[in-house]
Write an enzyme that holds these catalytic residues in place. Sequence first.
Site, PDB file in Angstrom:
ATOM      1  N   HIS A 272      53.423  31.622 163.025  1.00 27.67           N
ATOM      2  CA  HIS A 272      53.578  30.746 164.200  1.00 27.67           C
ATOM      3  C   HIS A 272      52.262  30.677 164.985  1.00 27.67           C
ATOM      4  CE1 HIS A 272      58.025  32.096 163.914  1.00 27.67           C
ATOM      5  NE2 HIS A 272      57.961  30.859 163.468  1.00 27.67           N
TER       6      HIS A 272
ATOM      7  N   LYS B   3      74.311  31.270 169.281  1.00 26.63           N
ATOM      8  CA  LYS B   3      73.679  32.177 168.297  1.00 26.63           C
ATOM      9  C   LYS B   3      73.132  33.403 169.008  1.00 26.63           C
ATOM     10  CE  LYS B   3      71.656  29.322 164.642  1.00 26.63           C
ATOM     11  NZ  LYS B   3      70.315  28.859 164.295  1.00 26.63           N
TER      12      LYS B   3
ATOM     13  N   ARG C 253      56.220  25.479 155.145  1.00 34.31           N
ATOM     14  CA  ARG C 253      55.869  26.539 154.201  1.00 34.31           C
ATOM     15  C   ARG C 253      56.156  26.137 152.765  1.00 34.31           C
ATOM     16  NH1 ARG C 253      59.348  30.854 157.366  1.00 34.31           N
ATOM     17  NH2 ARG C 253      60.390  28.880 157.712  1.00 34.31           N
TER      18      ARG C 253
ATOM     19  N   SER D  16      60.629  34.845 160.049  1.00 36.11           N
ATOM     20  CA  SER D  16      61.249  35.661 161.098  1.00 36.11           C
ATOM     21  C   SER D  16      62.430  36.436 160.538  1.00 36.11           C
ATOM     22  CB  SER D  16      61.717  34.767 162.250  1.00 36.11           C
ATOM     23  OG  SER D  16      60.624  34.109 162.833  1.00 36.11           O
TER      24      SER D  16
END
Length: 160
Positions: free
Chosen positions: A18, A42, A91, A129
């Site tokens: 990031h 969440k 990615r 992450s």
Amino acid sequence: MQRVALFPGSFDPFTKGHEDIVLRGLRLFDQVVIGIGNNATKKRYFPLNVMKEMIEKTFSSESNVIVITYEDLTAHTAREIGATFLLRGLRNTTDFEYENGISQVNRYLYEEIETVFLITSPLLAPISSSIIRDLHRYGQRVDDFLPYSLSELDKLNQES
Ligand code: ADP
């Protein structure tokens, strides 16, 4: 006109991948706003306020980077803060499939917004992450993947 980009994400946690996107984004935009999306349904692994503080420390010498948290739709938040760009990292093809749909919805919600994708720097591509959360959960050292001190993060975490 100032070119403001919103870099939205969960950042649970914020990683060196990031950080790389933000630093490269600074070459394209006058200001990069890192937006930590807070999805009330969440549960986070690293608390929102702790992560915000660690990201702010990471960019303390960059006056063109600011960190916000938000609960609204990303497109609405971008409009509210005057950002006409969304910044995202790519990615792999899985990221692409997801980002393709979401960027089209964002333009449906806010016509002036353009999503700019930066291809991940090769050495940082494997960092995610979710993998870092798993490693941390089982007591594995994850410092190499984070642009700030993990012990400081853990300390703030215990205090919060
Ligand atoms: P989200 O929950 O919205 O997917 P993340 O916090 O996982 O948010 O990621 C935010 C953005 O950063 C996404 O565009 C994601 O593709 C990108 N990103 C995640 N990891 C990396 C990495 N290692 N290198 C570059 N970009 C990354």
